[in-house]
Scaffold this active site. Structure first.
Site: not given
Ligand code: NAP
Length: 289
Positions: A54, A98, A121
């Site tokens: 990412k 994460q 997200d």
């Protein structure tokens, strides 16, 4: 006649190109590059790889990657403080924590603390609520990638029968809202669905997101359907989707492969979400009063 195979790598590459152009414009407008903060806690090797990919993808399109890697023993309160600090930071447009987090941390509490306007997200309850209500907001990356793939294949969901296999907060439910928002007639299946084959055979658009290798067999597919396979199952035969590709490709009109279908879209949409979040903040900053 065999189905058209939808090339997720190519579609993801075109999204990244689009994002690169938008980042250039935004950097001029903001006087700084858009910034994505990543938070990696603990030593899960898969998570470390995902975060590295990412960050690299950010750098490639000109997004500033701001990385935090606190010690795996960090307390819940300390991690909450870090999230609040990132919420306040003027340099940070998007925040990605994460998952999974170590056992001592309540993941939901951490995710819920993220400013919804920086929630790239799309996992906070506010983002989920906005999406469910059809209001503007940040949408989870994989579901948004699925919609891009449909568009790239020239499939307009409006008026079509769409069936989703799987009802997770990460994939199934957001895809439901997106397809409904695009005016499809949507059915969602799960492990208690009585006759999965019968429901799937109704689908002009079939989204498989169950995490069960080859759950969807060729006889469950309506001839000419567009089939999007979200499944990524590690088996002795390598990475396998939720759809029996070899059988499905003979029946479907268009289908995504695994790998090379939905997978490459997820990071591309994360970049797009970071740009969207940065643009949203710019609009707020420019608002009168
Ligand atoms: P999940 O949270 O495990 O949810 C799976 C869903 O499938 C559940 O709703 C479950 O029903 C349903 N299901 C399981 N077995 C079923 C069956 N036999 N018949 C009908 N429904 C069934 O999984 P997820 O996070 O949504 O992920 C789904 C798959 O997509 C996984 O393979 C995952 O690795 C993959 N994925 C890929 C990407 C990507 O970037 N390519 C991103 C995210 C996820 P119940 O609710 O009744 O249990």
């Amino acid at each position: 006649m065999a189905a058209t195979v939808i090339d997720g790598k190519a579609v993801a590459a075109s999204v990244r190109e689009r994002v690169r152009g938008e980042v250039e414009e935004l950097t001029a407008e903001l006087g700084r590059p858009p910034g994505l903060a990543t938070v990696l806690v603990g030593d899960d090797p898969a998570s470390a790889i995902y975060v590295r990919r990412k960050r690299e993808a950010c750098e490639e399109v000109g997004i500033r990657s701001i990385h935090h890697e606190p010690d795996g023993s960090i307390s819940q309160d300390e991690l909450l403080d870090l999230v609040r600090e990132l919420n306040e930071s003027a340099e940070v447009d998007g925040i990605l924590v994460q998952l999974p987090l170590p056992d001592q941390i309540d993941s939901a509490a951490i995710v819920n603390a993220i400013d919804p306007d920086k929630d790239v997200d799309g996992l906070t309850p506010i983002s989920a609520g906005r999406l469910a209500r059809g209001e503007p907001g940040l949408v989870p990356c994989t579901p948004q990638g699925i919609m891009e793939l449909l568009a790239s294949a020239g499939v307009d969901p409006s008026g079509k029968e769409a069936v989703i296999v799987g009802r997770s907060n990460l994939v199934g439910r957001p895809v439901f809202s997106l397809l409904l928002g695009a005016n499809a007639t949507v059915t969602i299946c799960h492990s208690r669905t009585r006759d999965l084959g019968e429901v799937c055979r109704r689908a002009e658009i079939l989204i498989a997101a169950a995490g069960q290798p080859k759950l969807v067999t060729g006889d469950m597919i309506r001839p000419g359907a567009t089939v999007i396979d979200v499944g990524t199952n590690r088996t002795d035969d390598g990475l396998v989707g939720d759809v029996d590709f070899d059988a499905a490709v003979e029946v479907a009109g268009a289908i995504t492969p695994v790998p090379g279908g939905v997978g490459p879209m997820t990071i591309a949409m994360l970049l797009a979400n970071t740009v969207q979040a940065a643009r949203g903040r710019l609009t707020v900053a420019a608002a009168p009063g």
